[in-house]
Motif scaffolding. Structure first.
Motif, PDB file in Angstrom:
ATOM      1  N   SER A  41       0.892  -1.190   0.085  1.00  0.00           N
ATOM      2  CA  SER A  41      -0.157   0.127   0.053  1.00  0.00           C
ATOM      3  C   SER A  41       0.793   1.353   0.068  1.00  0.00           C
ATOM      4  CB  SER A  41      -0.744  -0.001   1.350  1.00  0.00           C
ATOM      5  OG  SER A  41      -0.147   0.338   2.471  1.00  0.00           O
ATOM      6  N   LYS A  42       0.405   2.412  -0.138  1.00  0.00           N
ATOM      7  CA  LYS A  42       0.994   3.773  -0.413  1.00  0.00           C
ATOM      8  C   LYS A  42       1.724   3.806   0.842  1.00  0.00           C
ATOM      9  CE  LYS A  42       2.246   7.478  -2.329  1.00  0.00           C
ATOM     10  NZ  LYS A  42       1.419   8.677  -2.599  1.00  0.00           N
ATOM     11  N   GLY A  43       0.905   3.592   1.895  1.00  0.00           N
ATOM     12  CA  GLY A  43       1.709   3.924   3.423  1.00  0.00           C
ATOM     13  C   GLY A  43       2.594   2.994   3.720  1.00  0.00           C
ATOM     14  N   PHE A  44       2.602   1.927   3.289  1.00  0.00           N
ATOM     15  CA  PHE A  44       3.952   0.985   3.651  1.00  0.00           C
ATOM     16  C   PHE A  44       4.990   1.136   2.761  1.00  0.00           C
ATOM     17  CE2 PHE A  44       0.919  -2.041   5.575  1.00  0.00           C
ATOM     18  CZ  PHE A  44       1.628  -2.284   6.922  1.00  0.00           C
ATOM     19  N   LYS A  45       4.578   1.638   1.541  1.00  0.00           N
ATOM     20  CA  LYS A  45       5.604   2.009   0.519  1.00  0.00           C
ATOM     21  C   LYS A  45       6.666   3.268   1.069  1.00  0.00           C
ATOM     22  CE  LYS A  45       3.988   0.764  -3.966  1.00  0.00           C
ATOM     23  NZ  LYS A  45       3.299   1.111  -5.222  1.00  0.00           N
ATOM     24  N   GLN A  46       5.882   4.239   1.705  1.00  0.00           N
ATOM     25  CA  GLN A  46       6.345   5.587   2.386  1.00  0.00           C
ATOM     26  C   GLN A  46       7.301   5.190   3.415  1.00  0.00           C
ATOM     27  OE1 GLN A  46       5.840   7.208  -0.388  1.00  0.00           O
ATOM     28  NE2 GLN A  46       5.480   9.139   0.712  1.00  0.00           N
ATOM     29  N   ARG A  47       6.678   4.289   4.368  1.00  0.00           N
ATOM     30  CA  ARG A  47       7.652   3.639   5.386  1.00  0.00           C
ATOM     31  C   ARG A  47       8.860   3.030   4.963  1.00  0.00           C
ATOM     32  NH1 ARG A  47       3.508   0.608   9.358  1.00  0.00           N
ATOM     33  NH2 ARG A  47       1.691   1.776   8.480  1.00  0.00           N
ATOM     34  N   LEU A  48       8.720   2.101   4.005  1.00  0.00           N
ATOM     35  CA  LEU A  48      10.056   1.541   3.357  1.00  0.00           C
ATOM     36  C   LEU A  48      10.965   2.692   2.831  1.00  0.00           C
ATOM     37  CD1 LEU A  48      11.441  -0.850   2.277  1.00  0.00           C
ATOM     38  CD2 LEU A  48      10.077  -1.124   0.496  1.00  0.00           C
ATOM     39  N   ALA A  49      10.238   3.574   2.148  1.00  0.00           N
ATOM     40  CA  ALA A  49      11.132   4.688   1.515  1.00  0.00           C
ATOM     41  C   ALA A  49      12.059   5.267   2.603  1.00  0.00           C
ATOM     42  CB  ALA A  49      10.398   5.577   0.492  1.00  0.00           C
ATOM     43  N   LEU A  50      11.246   5.537   3.938  1.00  0.00           N
ATOM     44  CA  LEU A  50      11.822   6.149   5.002  1.00  0.00           C
ATOM     45  C   LEU A  50      13.050   5.142   5.611  1.00  0.00           C
ATOM     46  CD1 LEU A  50      11.922   8.414   7.107  1.00  0.00           C
ATOM     47  CD2 LEU A  50      10.466   6.946   8.415  1.00  0.00           C
ATOM     48  N   GLY A  51      12.816   3.847   5.508  1.00  0.00           N
ATOM     49  CA  GLY A  51      13.820   3.032   6.042  1.00  0.00           C
ATOM     50  C   GLY A  51      14.948   2.784   5.200  1.00  0.00           C
ATOM     51  N   CYS A  52      14.685   2.799   3.700  1.00  0.00           N
ATOM     52  CA  CYS A  52      16.106   2.939   2.946  1.00  0.00           C
ATOM     53  C   CYS A  52      16.629   4.196   3.194  1.00  0.00           C
ATOM     54  CB  CYS A  52      15.236   2.963   1.386  1.00  0.00           C
ATOM     55  SG  CYS A  52      14.766   1.412   1.085  1.00  0.00           S
ATOM     56  N   ALA A  53      16.093   5.343   3.399  1.00  0.00           N
ATOM     57  CA  ALA A  53      16.732   6.771   3.504  1.00  0.00           C
ATOM     58  C   ALA A  53      17.543   6.796   4.867  1.00  0.00           C
ATOM     59  CB  ALA A  53      15.796   7.746   3.429  1.00  0.00           C
ATOM     60  N   ILE A  54      17.059   6.056   5.904  1.00  0.00           N
ATOM     61  CA  ILE A  54      17.988   6.031   7.081  1.00  0.00           C
ATOM     62  C   ILE A  54      18.906   4.910   7.395  1.00  0.00           C
ATOM     63  CG2 ILE A  54      16.519   7.839   8.047  1.00  0.00           C
ATOM     64  CD1 ILE A  54      15.063   5.909   9.863  1.00  0.00           C
ATOM     65  N   ILE A  55      18.814   3.881   6.434  1.00  0.00           N
ATOM     66  CA  ILE A  55      19.494   2.605   6.816  1.00  0.00           C
ATOM     67  C   ILE A  55      20.960   2.884   7.105  1.00  0.00           C
ATOM     68  CG2 ILE A  55      20.248   2.030   4.321  1.00  0.00           C
ATOM     69  CD1 ILE A  55      19.327  -0.997   5.236  1.00  0.00           C
ATOM     70  N   HIS A  56      21.674   3.990   6.755  1.00  0.00           N
ATOM     71  CA  HIS A  56      22.897   4.228   7.208  1.00  0.00           C
ATOM     72  C   HIS A  56      23.061   4.954   8.427  1.00  0.00           C
ATOM     73  CE1 HIS A  56      21.349   7.403   4.992  1.00  0.00           C
ATOM     74  NE2 HIS A  56      22.339   8.097   4.990  1.00  0.00           N
ATOM     75  N   ASN A  57      21.922   5.156   9.106  1.00  0.00           N
ATOM     76  CA  ASN A  57      21.679   6.073  10.473  1.00  0.00           C
ATOM     77  C   ASN A  57      22.379   7.481  10.312  1.00  0.00           C
ATOM     78  OD1 ASN A  57      21.087   6.011  13.112  1.00  0.00           O
ATOM     79  ND2 ASN A  57      23.240   5.486  13.915  1.00  0.00           N
ATOM     80  N   PRO A  58      22.000   8.156   9.392  1.00  0.00           N
ATOM     81  CA  PRO A  58      22.357   9.554   9.320  1.00  0.00           C
ATOM     82  C   PRO A  58      21.823  10.558  10.448  1.00  0.00           C
ATOM     83  CG  PRO A  58      20.167   9.351   7.968  1.00  0.00           C
ATOM     84  CD  PRO A  58      20.689   7.639   8.566  1.00  0.00           C
ATOM     85  N   HIS A  59      22.471  11.659  10.869  1.00  0.00           N
ATOM     86  CA  HIS A  59      22.101  12.407  11.766  1.00  0.00           C
ATOM     87  C   HIS A  59      21.175  13.658  11.395  1.00  0.00           C
ATOM     88  CE1 HIS A  59      24.400  10.388  14.574  1.00  0.00           C
ATOM     89  NE2 HIS A  59      25.652  10.529  14.026  1.00  0.00           N
TER      90      HIS A  59
END
Length: 253
Positions: free
Chosen positions: A138-156
């Motif tokens: 769903s769109k909501g889960f896609k957005q959460r996955l996109a967030l996970g991909c954006a922060i997988i390297h633990n940025p500050h």
């Protein structure tokens, strides 16, 4: 060492004769949620793309963790997380494969990758769906996955460009709870939005219109500025009032 994670000074972007961003200045502290509020075409996305090292500024400068966006845009890309307006993942890859791809792009060490992937999957509520193709979500889960991909390297530092556009209210609320959690852990977040209810929950706001910041401060500070004219004003009241003033000034010139 500066307490500010993001410092912007007279930042300007021109495309030919058109000025998309006009001499804006602001600062974002550690652990702060800083909202960029404005209508479509106001200059929000252009600003974020400059701060992420994607676009070069025409004038002025910005520093992200002390790195100049003019002098070292490539150096910025490795230390930030960025989630663009448009869904940026690969629909024909699985949840797990998308996370693997972004872990590789961000240089996550192999010994840390599985732990980071597990944490991102749990955060996104996708446990048990690691092998699902992304287009099936769903769109909501896609957005959460996109967030996970954006922060997988633990940025500050995290840049979110209208991350909940087109997402249902329940998914928006869940997404914002994730943002609050990251801010509490010290992540500085710059988020663009045109949802007034989201803007209410930012620590600080900059209202941008026609490429210029027309007001800034906390939500309560911005509302207190027009309380004499309107009892119990909302942020929408503030924004509409300020835009009317800007339009009046333009016509008087």
């Amino acid at each position: 060492m500066s307490k500010y994670r993001i410092e912007v000074e007279n930042l300007t972007k021109k495309f030919g004769d058109f000025t998309a961003v006009d001499r804006i200045s602001f600062r974002v502290e550690e652990g702060q949620i800083f909202g960029f509020l404005g209508p479509n075409g106001a200059g929000k996305s252009t600003t974020i793309r400059m701060l992420c090292g994607i676009l070069s500024p025409t004038e002025g400068d910005g520093h992200v963790s002390g790195i100049s966006i003019r002098k070292d845009p490539e150096g910025i890309k490795s230390i930030i997380g960025y989630m663009s307006q448009k869904f940026s993942l690969y629909d024909d890859l699985t949840v797990s494969e998308n996370l693997d791809l972004f872990a590789g792009l961000y240089g996550v060490p192999s010994e840390a990758k599985e732990g980071r992937k597990k944490k991102m999957i749990e955060m996104a509520g996708l446990a048990g769906r690691e092998n699902s193709l992304t287009y099936e979500l769903s769109k909501g889960f896609k957005q959460r996955l996109a967030l996970g991909c954006a922060i997988i390297h633990n940025p500050h530092i995290l840049f979110l460009d209208e991350p909940t556009a087109g997402v249902d209210p329940l998914s928006r609320r869940h997404f914002w709870s994730l943002i609050y959690d990251m801010a509490r852990e010290g992540t500085s977040i710059l988020v663009t939005t045109h949802y007034m209810d989201e803007a209410e929950h930012c620590d600080a706001l900059a209202l941008i219109y026609d490429g210029r910041i027309i007001a800034s401060g906390s939500p309560s500070q911005l509302k207190s500025g027009i309380e004499a004219a309107l009892p119990a004003p909302s942020l929408e009241d503030v924004f509409v009032s300020l835009i009317k003033l800007e339009e009046k000034r333009k016509h008087e010139k």
